[in-house]
Scaffold this motif. Sequence first.
Motif, mmCIF file in Angstrom:
data_model
loop_
_atom_site.group_PDB
_atom_site.id
_atom_site.type_symbol
_atom_site.label_atom_id
_atom_site.label_comp_id
_atom_site.label_asym_id
_atom_site.label_seq_id
_atom_site.Cartn_x
_atom_site.Cartn_y
_atom_site.Cartn_z
ATOM 1 N N ALA A 123 62.457 86.819 -34.127
ATOM 2 C CA ALA A 123 60.934 86.550 -34.109
ATOM 3 C C ALA A 123 59.442 87.273 -34.064
ATOM 4 O O ALA A 123 58.860 87.727 -35.515
ATOM 5 C CB ALA A 123 60.343 85.336 -32.886
ATOM 6 N N ALA A 124 59.650 88.615 -33.201
ATOM 7 C CA ALA A 124 58.920 88.974 -33.117
ATOM 8 C C ALA A 124 59.036 90.516 -34.124
ATOM 9 O O ALA A 124 58.260 91.058 -35.202
ATOM 10 C CB ALA A 124 59.486 90.289 -31.539
ATOM 11 N N ASP A 125 60.477 90.551 -34.891
ATOM 12 C CA ASP A 125 60.813 91.565 -36.427
ATOM 13 C C ASP A 125 60.123 91.065 -37.010
ATOM 14 O O ASP A 125 59.627 91.657 -37.893
ATOM 15 C CB ASP A 125 61.932 91.163 -36.401
ATOM 16 C CG ASP A 125 62.908 92.108 -37.574
ATOM 17 O OD1 ASP A 125 61.887 92.623 -38.132
ATOM 18 O OD2 ASP A 125 62.904 91.196 -38.843
ATOM 19 N N TYR A 126 59.975 89.229 -37.946
ATOM 20 C CA TYR A 126 59.687 88.484 -38.046
ATOM 21 C C TYR A 126 58.268 89.287 -39.334
ATOM 22 O O TYR A 126 57.346 89.238 -39.194
ATOM 23 C CB TYR A 126 59.828 87.574 -38.379
ATOM 24 C CG TYR A 126 59.449 86.108 -39.090
ATOM 25 C CD1 TYR A 126 59.926 85.952 -40.467
ATOM 26 C CD2 TYR A 126 57.974 85.348 -38.795
ATOM 27 C CE1 TYR A 126 59.621 85.204 -41.397
ATOM 28 C CE2 TYR A 126 58.074 84.654 -39.925
ATOM 29 C CZ TYR A 126 58.515 85.059 -41.188
ATOM 30 O OH TYR A 126 58.233 83.766 -42.256
ATOM 31 N N VAL A 127 57.399 88.597 -37.437
ATOM 32 C CA VAL A 127 55.683 89.350 -36.765
ATOM 33 C C VAL A 127 55.394 90.564 -38.073
ATOM 34 O O VAL A 127 54.754 90.576 -38.152
ATOM 35 C CB VAL A 127 55.758 88.847 -36.068
ATOM 36 C CG1 VAL A 127 53.741 89.408 -35.751
ATOM 37 C CG2 VAL A 127 55.567 86.842 -35.578
ATOM 38 N N VAL A 128 56.530 91.602 -37.187
ATOM 39 C CA VAL A 128 56.331 92.774 -37.837
ATOM 40 C C VAL A 128 56.441 92.606 -39.715
ATOM 41 O O VAL A 128 55.065 93.455 -39.998
ATOM 42 C CB VAL A 128 57.024 93.629 -36.584
ATOM 43 C CG1 VAL A 128 56.855 95.498 -37.215
ATOM 44 C CG2 VAL A 128 56.521 93.656 -35.462
ATOM 45 N N PHE B 15 50.129 84.199 -44.803
ATOM 46 C CA PHE B 15 51.337 84.339 -44.005
ATOM 47 C C PHE B 15 52.355 83.038 -44.999
ATOM 48 O O PHE B 15 53.220 83.294 -45.164
ATOM 49 C CB PHE B 15 51.306 83.440 -42.496
ATOM 50 C CG PHE B 15 52.123 82.492 -42.043
ATOM 51 C CD1 PHE B 15 53.170 84.227 -41.671
ATOM 52 C CD2 PHE B 15 52.810 81.660 -42.394
ATOM 53 C CE1 PHE B 15 54.290 83.358 -40.908
ATOM 54 C CE2 PHE B 15 53.846 80.830 -41.411
ATOM 55 C CZ PHE B 15 54.986 81.637 -41.346
ATOM 56 N N TRP C 45 55.950 90.746 -41.199
ATOM 57 C CA TRP C 45 54.797 89.934 -42.393
ATOM 58 C C TRP C 45 53.454 90.154 -41.609
ATOM 59 O O TRP C 45 52.511 91.187 -42.980
ATOM 60 C CB TRP C 45 54.812 88.436 -41.049
ATOM 61 C CG TRP C 45 53.379 88.137 -41.210
ATOM 62 C CD1 TRP C 45 52.091 87.916 -42.826
ATOM 63 C CD2 TRP C 45 52.360 87.591 -40.659
ATOM 64 N NE1 TRP C 45 51.020 87.384 -42.142
ATOM 65 C CE2 TRP C 45 51.038 87.144 -41.379
ATOM 66 C CE3 TRP C 45 52.138 87.075 -38.986
ATOM 67 C CZ2 TRP C 45 49.585 86.303 -40.506
ATOM 68 C CZ3 TRP C 45 51.001 86.341 -38.598
ATOM 69 C CH2 TRP C 45 49.842 86.180 -39.323
ATOM 70 N N ARG C 46 53.338 91.455 -40.168
ATOM 71 C CA ARG C 46 52.160 92.483 -40.739
ATOM 72 C C ARG C 46 52.060 93.381 -41.680
ATOM 73 O O ARG C 46 50.866 93.909 -41.945
ATOM 74 C CB ARG C 46 51.881 92.682 -39.041
ATOM 75 C CG ARG C 46 51.178 91.498 -38.076
ATOM 76 C CD ARG C 46 50.358 90.364 -38.559
ATOM 77 N NE ARG C 46 49.459 90.885 -38.595
ATOM 78 C CZ ARG C 46 47.945 90.937 -38.831
ATOM 79 N NH1 ARG C 46 47.333 89.521 -38.771
ATOM 80 N NH2 ARG C 46 46.854 91.323 -38.006
ATOM 81 N N THR D 153 62.632 83.649 -43.033
ATOM 82 C CA THR D 153 61.831 82.278 -42.800
ATOM 83 C C THR D 153 63.216 81.194 -42.298
ATOM 84 O O THR D 153 63.249 81.653 -41.073
ATOM 85 C CB THR D 153 60.775 81.798 -43.481
ATOM 86 O OG1 THR D 153 60.298 83.030 -44.054
ATOM 87 C CG2 THR D 153 60.296 80.550 -43.009
#
Length: 220
Positions: A58-63, A72, A65-66, A83
């Motif tokens: 999940a952290a990798d996904y957020v990074v 989003f 995305w940013r 996703t």
Amino acid sequence: MDDESRAARWQRRTEIPLYLASLVFIAAYATRVLAVSLPDVWRDLCAFAMLGLWVVFAADYVVRWRLGGQRFPRFAATHFLHTLVVVLPLLRPLRIVPLYDVVQSRQGGPRLSVHARVIAYASLSTLLLGFAGALAVYQQERGAPGATMHSFGDAVWWAASTLTTVGYGDVTPVTTLGRTIAIAMMACGLALLGAVTGAFSAWLIQTFSLASDEKRPPGR
């Protein structure tokens, strides 16, 4: 442009470690499902490992995305595979598709033709999806009233017949969640089978076309 280069660097640095982490995740899940006589302390350890790895995914996904600089909803739509594997961590090994490109980019480019790569991707994805689907369905079906899936071998047999669209019907899920997983596997099986068949057909047409061009006399 800087955001794009940072995103590319992040992907190159994390893709292989995250893929290895995904194999650990599915191994921990398989241990919890199949090792029924495992001591509770080890089962809890597997559960904590799965939770910790999901947080990493999940952290990798957020990074990503940013670093991508997109809103989003657009990022989620254009990075559907990312996703999907966050929502369903069991599908994380399907990330072997972009993993191959990352490895080959470090070695100077792809070594396989497009058709061979499609066939290889689809074949590996089918194996991983079949194993993960068999685990998930077996976990739901085990001990359910009226279940026809009595062992993991039955689950593997069911997954193979489902993904290949054969569907013998001798082993079928009876629980609601098991049937939901079955529907998803049927759809994926059709897509993967279509990809392999299409790529193989295109390769045959290309091969015969090249052979015909070589045999054709000059000037005709």
